[in-house]
Scaffold this motif. Structure first.
Motif, PDB file in Angstrom:
ATOM      1  N   GLY A  28       7.035   5.699  11.211  1.00 54.52           N
ATOM      2  CA  GLY A  28       7.403   6.461  12.414  1.00 54.52           C
ATOM      3  C   GLY A  28       6.569   6.023  13.603  1.00 54.52           C
ATOM      4  O   GLY A  28       7.095   5.816  14.701  1.00 54.52           O
TER       5      GLY A  28
ATOM      6  N   VAL B  47       1.877   4.886   0.914  1.00 55.97           N
ATOM      7  CA  VAL B  47       1.810   3.939  -0.201  1.00 55.97           C
ATOM      8  C   VAL B  47       0.356   3.664  -0.602  1.00 55.97           C
ATOM      9  O   VAL B  47      -0.005   3.756  -1.775  1.00 55.97           O
ATOM     10  CB  VAL B  47       2.565   2.636   0.168  1.00 55.97           C
TER      11      VAL B  47
ATOM     12  N   VAL C 226       6.156  -0.241   1.727  1.00 54.23           N
ATOM     13  CA  VAL C 226       5.639  -0.563   3.055  1.00 54.23           C
ATOM     14  C   VAL C 226       4.179  -0.099   3.101  1.00 54.23           C
ATOM     15  O   VAL C 226       3.868   1.021   2.657  1.00 54.23           O
ATOM     16  CB  VAL C 226       6.445   0.166   4.149  1.00 54.23           C
TER      17      VAL C 226
END
Ligand SMILES: NC(=O)c1ccc[n+]([C@@H]2O[C@H](COP(=O)([O-])OP(=O)(O)OC[C@H]3O[C@@H](n4cnc5c(N)ncnc54)[C@H](O)[C@@H]3O)[C@@H](O)[C@H]2O)c1
Length: 254
Positions: free
Chosen positions: A19, A191, A186
């Motif tokens: 984002g 992650v 990603v």
């Protein structure tokens, strides 16, 4: 000239990761932005980094009143709402389905699916009234294939793909495009911290196995997803609606 010159865009989950990277790229492409998140300190910092044309507002995507207020603020602050990227999400509860607690499941569905529903619902009414708009919903490679140990996440992301297709069909005649985007791994806090550290214990063998599932031979950087997101939001993608675009280094190709 940027591909988002004169466009106004609302982004959820804009304080971090994909984002944030999309907010930066969209700003560089000329968009005026309403950035939203629940992490106000980081969200304000992203808006300040982008500078003129970007403002930040607290919005919890699980709360309909909060979403409605953010969409209204986008319209009143930016003049109209051309595009939106509904990116907020969590990894949430993990484990085999026989062991999943209902409260963790509900929390995951609330953020990753209900949040996308609420944002799409309120944004699409504004866009249909305008006669134009482009909505991009964050799905995942997990919206296209199964991932063992992540059935809640997989269920939410498959549903985001389906919701986006149905909305695309419902609003095509009113000039609103609705797509979803499906990245694989990603490198973001979701992650690196939530998956690699908290779930995999930073086990190099397990992380290497995940990396090896990408034919391209590496994980993605958030900017690589942002580039695709900005294109899908823009008029460059004027004939693209109802699609679930894979941006995954070949992860789901086999
Ligand atoms: N990182 C990946 O590998 C990957 C892959 C595919 C899809 N995705 C999806 O991309 C989106 C962004 O993930 P990211 O990797 O950038 O993670 P991230 O943790 O860096 O960013 C997620 C953002 O969402 C915000 N958020 C969480 N709950 C919220 C709520 N209730 N209301 C508003 N904001 C909320 C967080 O505060 C955070 O800023 C998620 O939907 C995720 O499922 C990520």
């Amino acid at each position: 000239m940027g591909i988002l010159d004169d466009k106004t865009i609302m982004i959820t989950g804009a304080a971090s990761g994909i984002g944030r990277a999309t907010a930066v790229e969209a700003g560089a492409e000329g968009a005026r932005l309403l950035l939203t998140d629940v992490n106000d300190e980081q969200g304000e910092a992203v808006a300040a980094e982008i500078g003129d044309g970007a403002t930040y507002l607290h919005c919890d995507v699980t709360d309909e009143a909060s979403v409605e207020a953010a969409v209204k603020a986008a319209v009143s602050g930016l003049g109209r709402l051309d595009c939106s990227f509904n990116c907020a999400g969590i990894l949430g509860v993990v484990g085999n389905i026989g062991e999943l607690p209902l409260d963790g499941w509900k929390q995951l569905i609330d953020v990753d699916l209900n949040g996308v529903f609420l944002c799409t619902k309120h944004q699409i009414n504004v866009m249909a009234e305008q006669g134009s708009g482009s909505i991009l919903n964050m799905a995942s490679a997990a919206g296209l294939i199964g991932w063992p140990g992540a059935s809640g996440y997989v269920a939410a992301k498959h549903a985001v793909v389906g919701l986006s297709k149905a909305a695309a069909l419902e609003y095509a005649e009113q000039g609103v495009r609705v797509n979803s985007i499906c990245p694989s791994y990603v490198i973001t806090p979701l992650v690196e911290k939530d998956l690699f550290e908290d779930v995999l214990g930073n086990d190099e063998e397990l992380i290497g196995a995940a990396r090896a599932n990408h034919p391209i031979g590496r994980f993605a950087q958030p900017e690589e997803i942002a580039a695709a997101a900005v294109w899908l939001l823009s008029d460059k993608a004027s004939f693209v609606t109802g699609s679930a675009m894979s941006v995954d280094g070949g992860y789901t190709a086999p």
